[in-house]
Write an enzyme that holds these catalytic residues in place. Sequence first.
Site, PDB file in Angstrom:
ATOM      1  N   SER A  17       1.196  -1.046  -0.660  1.00  0.00           N
ATOM      2  CA  SER A  17       0.464  -0.129  -0.123  1.00  0.00           C
ATOM      3  C   SER A  17       1.474   1.284  -0.015  1.00  0.00           C
ATOM      4  O   SER A  17       1.688   1.164   0.710  1.00  0.00           O
ATOM      5  CB  SER A  17      -1.031   0.363   1.349  1.00  0.00           C
ATOM      6  OG  SER A  17      -1.053   1.397   1.685  1.00  0.00           O
TER       7      SER A  17
ATOM      8  N   TYR B 228      -1.268  -0.925  10.358  1.00  0.00           N
ATOM      9  CA  TYR B 228      -1.771  -0.226   8.661  1.00  0.00           C
ATOM     10  C   TYR B 228      -0.152  -0.011   8.899  1.00  0.00           C
ATOM     11  O   TYR B 228       0.759  -1.297   7.921  1.00  0.00           O
ATOM     12  CB  TYR B 228      -2.715  -0.434   8.094  1.00  0.00           C
ATOM     13  CG  TYR B 228      -2.769  -0.242   6.518  1.00  0.00           C
ATOM     14  CD1 TYR B 228      -3.726  -2.365   6.569  1.00  0.00           C
ATOM     15  CD2 TYR B 228      -2.732   0.269   6.033  1.00  0.00           C
ATOM     16  CE1 TYR B 228      -3.547  -2.344   5.399  1.00  0.00           C
ATOM     17  CE2 TYR B 228      -3.173  -0.209   4.516  1.00  0.00           C
ATOM     18  CZ  TYR B 228      -3.564  -2.240   4.522  1.00  0.00           C
ATOM     19  OH  TYR B 228      -3.649  -1.873   3.317  1.00  0.00           O
TER      20      TYR B 228
END
Length: 228
Positions: A134, A150
């Site tokens: 990501s 995350y």
Amino acid sequence: MNLVITGANRGIGLELTRQYLARGDTVHAGAREPAEARELTALADASGGRLRVYALDVTSDESVRAFAAALTEPVDLLINNAGRRTRRDDLEDVSLEDALQMLQVNALGALRVTRAVLPRLRGTPGAKIASLSSGLGSITDNTSGGGYGYRMSKAALNMATRSLAADLRGEGLIVVTISPGWVQTDMGGASAPTQVSESAAGLLAVLDRVTPQDSGGFFDFRGARIDW
């Protein structure tokens, strides 16, 4: 092509499976609960044997070993897609327990699967290992803060990619990390700007064209490099 996709029961993993099948490839799909993966099962039923579904929990050594043992053919491409993002994890409300779970799935899970499947990848000249990361895992791009668990898990995944690329370069294996973008999935939400089919098609195209010179790189689903 013979490939492995983890977390294939929904979202990007399911769409990647669908698109690879549509062009004639064989997919070994991992899902934590295959009995609940109705769309994946339906694809398997219609695939003429080209989609094989396995129980796979990437956080479990035992499950990963059993999955790898069931693979009896050389593997051309491994896509570490299985991922997890828990509730909001900004500074005021970050749960370290949730952060550990994200690290287990997003980073250690990918490494666990890669190591187990490696003997099958080594049987295929030019085999590729791709992990879905990501932009939130980019240290350079982090100017907004937040997202602790995350972000940290994806940054750890990126580092694993760099180490794997260095360790396996002499064997001709290509190792990359790719961001699928902000996608309309259960994780990304309905307001995300990118449709699942668009992201998956982009990922597939990037994976088709990466070469040994790209090994150790971090790309977006359109093929542009992302700063670490």
